[in-house]
Design a protein around this motif. Structure first.
Motif, mmCIF file in Angstrom:
data_model
loop_
_atom_site.group_PDB
_atom_site.id
_atom_site.type_symbol
_atom_site.label_atom_id
_atom_site.label_comp_id
_atom_site.label_asym_id
_atom_site.label_seq_id
_atom_site.Cartn_x
_atom_site.Cartn_y
_atom_site.Cartn_z
ATOM 1 N N LEU A 101 0.831 -1.200 0.000
ATOM 2 C CA LEU A 101 0.000 0.000 0.000
ATOM 3 C C LEU A 101 0.867 1.252 0.000
ATOM 4 O O LEU A 101 1.800 1.375 0.791
ATOM 5 C CB LEU A 101 -0.918 -0.015 1.221
ATOM 6 N N GLU A 102 0.556 2.175 -0.910
ATOM 7 C CA GLU A 102 1.287 3.433 -0.966
ATOM 8 C C GLU A 102 0.571 4.469 -0.111
ATOM 9 O O GLU A 102 -0.483 4.223 0.456
ATOM 10 C CB GLU A 102 1.405 3.933 -2.410
ATOM 11 N N GLY A 103 1.158 5.654 -0.054
ATOM 12 C CA GLY A 103 0.513 6.759 0.649
ATOM 13 C C GLY A 103 1.151 7.021 1.999
ATOM 14 O O GLY A 103 2.166 6.442 2.373
ATOM 15 N N ARG A 104 0.510 7.922 2.726
ATOM 16 C CA ARG A 104 1.048 8.330 4.016
ATOM 17 C C ARG A 104 0.905 7.212 5.042
ATOM 18 O O ARG A 104 0.096 6.301 4.879
ATOM 19 C CB ARG A 104 0.344 9.595 4.500
ATOM 20 N N GLN A 105 1.670 7.321 6.101
ATOM 21 C CA GLN A 105 1.706 6.288 7.136
ATOM 22 C C GLN A 105 0.560 6.513 8.116
ATOM 23 O O GLN A 105 0.697 7.192 9.122
ATOM 24 C CB GLN A 105 3.054 6.324 7.863
ATOM 25 N N ASP A 106 -0.613 5.939 7.809
ATOM 26 C CA ASP A 106 -1.756 6.044 8.703
ATOM 27 C C ASP A 106 -2.127 4.651 9.202
ATOM 28 O O ASP A 106 -1.389 3.682 9.013
ATOM 29 C CB ASP A 106 -2.933 6.711 7.996
ATOM 30 N N GLU A 107 -3.294 4.548 9.849
ATOM 31 C CA GLU A 107 -3.695 3.272 10.432
ATOM 32 C C GLU A 107 -3.886 2.189 9.370
ATOM 33 O O GLU A 107 -3.494 1.034 9.570
ATOM 34 C CB GLU A 107 -4.992 3.446 11.235
ATOM 35 N N LEU A 108 -4.479 2.537 8.233
ATOM 36 C CA LEU A 108 -4.687 1.546 7.178
ATOM 37 C C LEU A 108 -3.355 1.114 6.553
ATOM 38 O O LEU A 108 -3.186 -0.059 6.206
ATOM 39 C CB LEU A 108 -5.618 2.114 6.105
ATOM 40 N N ARG A 109 -2.423 2.051 6.414
ATOM 41 C CA ARG A 109 -1.091 1.689 5.902
ATOM 42 C C ARG A 109 -0.399 0.746 6.871
ATOM 43 O O ARG A 109 0.245 -0.233 6.445
ATOM 44 C CB ARG A 109 -0.277 2.978 5.700
ATOM 45 N N GLU A 110 -0.520 1.007 8.175
ATOM 46 C CA GLU A 110 0.080 0.112 9.165
ATOM 47 C C GLU A 110 -0.562 -1.267 9.111
ATOM 48 O O GLU A 110 0.123 -2.287 9.236
ATOM 49 C CB GLU A 110 -0.065 0.715 10.557
ATOM 50 N N LEU A 111 -1.884 -1.310 8.923
ATOM 51 C CA LEU A 111 -2.568 -2.597 8.815
ATOM 52 C C LEU A 111 -2.090 -3.367 7.591
ATOM 53 O O LEU A 111 -1.826 -4.580 7.657
ATOM 54 C CB LEU A 111 -4.081 -2.371 8.746
ATOM 55 N N ALA A 112 -1.961 -2.682 6.464
ATOM 56 C CA ALA A 112 -1.502 -3.341 5.242
ATOM 57 C C ALA A 112 -0.065 -3.838 5.382
ATOM 58 O O ALA A 112 0.258 -4.960 4.968
ATOM 59 C CB ALA A 112 -1.613 -2.376 4.056
ATOM 60 N N ASP A 113 0.798 -3.015 5.988
ATOM 61 C CA ASP A 113 2.195 -3.441 6.182
ATOM 62 C C ASP A 113 2.276 -4.639 7.118
ATOM 63 O O ASP A 113 3.071 -5.566 6.902
ATOM 64 C CB ASP A 113 3.026 -2.283 6.724
ATOM 65 N N ALA A 114 1.452 -4.624 8.183
ATOM 66 C CA ALA A 114 1.441 -5.764 9.106
ATOM 67 C C ALA A 114 0.945 -7.025 8.407
ATOM 68 O O ALA A 114 1.457 -8.123 8.629
ATOM 69 C CB ALA A 114 0.573 -5.445 10.320
ATOM 70 N N PHE A 115 -0.039 -6.872 7.531
ATOM 71 C CA PHE A 115 -0.560 -8.024 6.796
ATOM 72 C C PHE A 115 0.489 -8.559 5.829
ATOM 73 O O PHE A 115 0.653 -9.786 5.693
ATOM 74 C CB PHE A 115 -1.824 -7.613 6.041
ATOM 75 N N ASP A 116 1.225 -7.657 5.163
ATOM 76 C CA ASP A 116 2.296 -8.101 4.263
ATOM 77 C C ASP A 116 3.378 -8.846 5.034
ATOM 78 O O ASP A 116 3.898 -9.874 4.568
ATOM 79 C CB ASP A 116 2.904 -6.894 3.545
ATOM 80 N N ALA A 117 3.734 -8.328 6.217
ATOM 81 C CA ALA A 117 4.747 -9.006 7.033
ATOM 82 C C ALA A 117 4.257 -10.391 7.468
ATOM 83 O O ALA A 117 5.026 -11.359 7.481
ATOM 84 C CB ALA A 117 5.090 -8.151 8.249
ATOM 85 N N MET A 118 2.980 -10.486 7.818
ATOM 86 C CA MET A 118 2.420 -11.779 8.216
ATOM 87 C C MET A 118 2.436 -12.750 7.040
ATOM 88 O O MET A 118 2.786 -13.931 7.202
ATOM 89 C CB MET A 118 0.995 -11.595 8.720
ATOM 90 N N LEU A 119 2.071 -12.283 5.852
ATOM 91 C CA LEU A 119 2.094 -13.153 4.678
ATOM 92 C C LEU A 119 3.507 -13.641 4.380
ATOM 93 O O LEU A 119 3.702 -14.816 4.041
ATOM 94 C CB LEU A 119 1.536 -12.398 3.462
ATOM 95 N N ALA A 120 4.484 -12.749 4.510
ATOM 96 C CA ALA A 120 5.870 -13.158 4.261
ATOM 97 C C ALA A 120 6.303 -14.228 5.256
ATOM 98 O O ALA A 120 6.963 -15.207 4.884
ATOM 99 C CB ALA A 120 6.791 -11.942 4.343
ATOM 100 N N GLN A 121 5.917 -14.056 6.517
ATOM 101 C CA GLN A 121 6.290 -15.048 7.521
ATOM 102 C C GLN A 121 5.593 -16.377 7.280
ATOM 103 O O GLN A 121 6.215 -17.441 7.382
ATOM 104 C CB GLN A 121 5.938 -14.509 8.915
ATOM 105 N N VAL A 122 4.302 -16.319 6.950
ATOM 106 C CA VAL A 122 3.565 -17.552 6.682
ATOM 107 C C VAL A 122 4.130 -18.264 5.453
ATOM 108 O O VAL A 122 4.287 -19.493 5.441
ATOM 109 C CB VAL A 122 2.068 -17.244 6.501
ATOM 110 N N GLU A 123 4.452 -17.489 4.402
ATOM 111 C CA GLU A 123 5.017 -18.090 3.197
ATOM 112 C C GLU A 123 6.338 -18.780 3.504
ATOM 113 O O GLU A 123 6.599 -19.901 3.023
ATOM 114 C CB GLU A 123 5.216 -17.017 2.135
ATOM 115 N N GLU A 124 7.172 -18.137 4.326
ATOM 116 C CA GLU A 124 8.454 -18.739 4.683
ATOM 117 C C GLU A 124 8.250 -20.011 5.501
ATOM 118 O O GLU A 124 8.930 -21.024 5.282
ATOM 119 C CB GLU A 124 9.280 -17.731 5.479
ATOM 120 N N GLN A 125 7.302 -19.977 6.437
ATOM 121 C CA GLN A 125 7.056 -21.158 7.263
ATOM 122 C C GLN A 125 6.489 -22.305 6.438
ATOM 123 O O GLN A 125 6.867 -23.462 6.634
ATOM 124 C CB GLN A 125 6.111 -20.805 8.405
ATOM 125 N N VAL A 126 5.572 -21.994 5.516
ATOM 126 C CA VAL A 126 5.004 -23.042 4.675
ATOM 127 C C VAL A 126 6.083 -23.663 3.796
ATOM 128 O O VAL A 126 6.149 -24.893 3.639
ATOM 129 C CB VAL A 126 3.857 -22.473 3.820
#
Length: 352
Positions: A101-126
């Motif tokens: 997600l692009e744009g300023r660092q707001d709550e939705l940007r933090e949520l999207a970044d956290a979701f991307d980090a979770m996906l990366a971790q899950v992908e690595e674990q799988v």
């Protein structure tokens, strides 16, 4: 949600306009009203003209609130639509997709970044689990295939020495049992299903060294233990397995003759460290980085009876993580390996 936000925007705008018009209407009804510049139209005429104009203003505010609220709500909720689409793709098995997600660092940007980090971790674990399952299947299939080959040879050659066949079958079966027990231990450590109590790593190091001293003497390797009292909290059985695996690995993967293994413990504020340092062949940093992966060996696919099943350092890393610590491997300049396990100190422990 977009409709709710739109109605909220429009309702707030109309309510604010109604309050403002009500205040103006009350002001016009004050008897002491005086016009600026000496012109004062009659109060009844002002009130008669004010009410229709107020209705037009409120209608205009309602339309502006609905249209503007719908557009603003859509723009604000657009990141949520991207997050929802990414969630559906992940649920469908696509773990490589990222929201980014692009744009300023707001709550939705933090949520999207956290979701991307979770996906990366899950992908690595799988991916790690798939590699582990493939390697485990290969390792378990090998002794079974060897047993089948031995039985087929014995069937085709009735005159073969039965005692030799039984000894080879016993060795192959023992390897399969050791591998299965190692897999169960690794699973137990990953699940963190164990009771915790106060443990002194220095005592575990002495116990592991005493147990493996005959193997070290058989290989002509000097085994020494030293260090501080190193209290931590965890499972005594798992931490003993961690220590034993490290010392055994250091003895087995050492110089053919004249090697050494040094086991020491240190205590620092908040942390205790168990270090096992051994002589051996020169190791590349890239090879060392893969040694904690299951079934990886620095010297290739070793098949000696005492070479283990390829899960030693993987079990050590898993046990360390389960106890809130970590594992650091580094090659020695003169050859060999240095392994350091860092665990949280027991509450109330003081550094030596």
């Amino acid at each position: 949600m977009r409709l709710q936000l739109t109605l909220s925007y429009a309702g707030f705008l109309v309510l604010a306009g109604a309050v403002l018009l009500t205040l103006v209407w009350l002001f016009l009804r004050v008897p002491t009203f005086r016009a600026i510049g000496g012109f004062a139209p009659s109060h009844p005429m002002l009130l008669r003209e004010f009410l229709p104009a107020a209705g037009v203003v409120l209608t205009f505010l309602l339309v502006v609130g609905l249209v503007g609220g719908w557009l603003l709500a859509g723009r604000m909720l657009a990141p949520l639509a991207r997050i929802t689409a990414a969630t559906r793709r992940a649920a469908g098995g696509s773990l490589s997709h990222r929201i980014a997600l692009e744009g300023r660092q707001d709550e939705l940007r933090e949520l999207a970044d956290a979701f991307d980090a979770m996906l990366a971790q899950v992908e690595e674990q799988v991916a790690e689990q798939r590699r582990f399952a493939a390697n485990a299947s290969h390792e378990l299939r090998t002794p079974l295939a060897v047993s089948q080959a031995l039985l087929e040879v014995a069937r085709d050659d009735p005159g073969q020495d039965t005692g030799e066949l039984l000894d080879r079958l016993r060795a192959v079966n023992g390897r399969a049992i050791d591998l299965t027990e190692a897999l169960l231990l690794l699973s137990r450590a990953d699940q963190r299903s164990f009771a915790r109590e106060r443990v002194d790593l220095s005592l575990l190091a002495e116990q592991a060294a005493e147990t493996l001293l005959p193997l070290a003497e058989q290989r002509g390797i000097t085994l020494e233990t030293s260090g501080d009292v190193a209290p931590t909290v965890g499972s005594p059985a798992l931490l003993l397995q961690l220590t034993t695996n490290l010392v055994h690995n250091a003895i087995v993967h050492n110089l053919p003759h004249g090697g050494s293994v040094e086991v020491r413990t240190t205590a620092r504020p908040g942390w205790t460290t168990l270090t096992v340092e051994s002589t051996g062949d020169l190791l590349e940093p890239g090879v060392v980085a893969t040694l904690t992966e299951p079934f990886q060996r620095g010297t290739g696919r070793v098949r000696a009876d005492d070479a283990g099943v390829g899960l030693g350092l993987a079990i050590v890393a898993s046990i360390a993580r389960a106890h809130g610590g970590g594992l650091v491997l580094s090659p020695r300049a003169a050859g060999g390996l240095r392994v350091a396990v860092r665990l949280p100190s027991a509450p109330g422990a003081t550094a030596a």
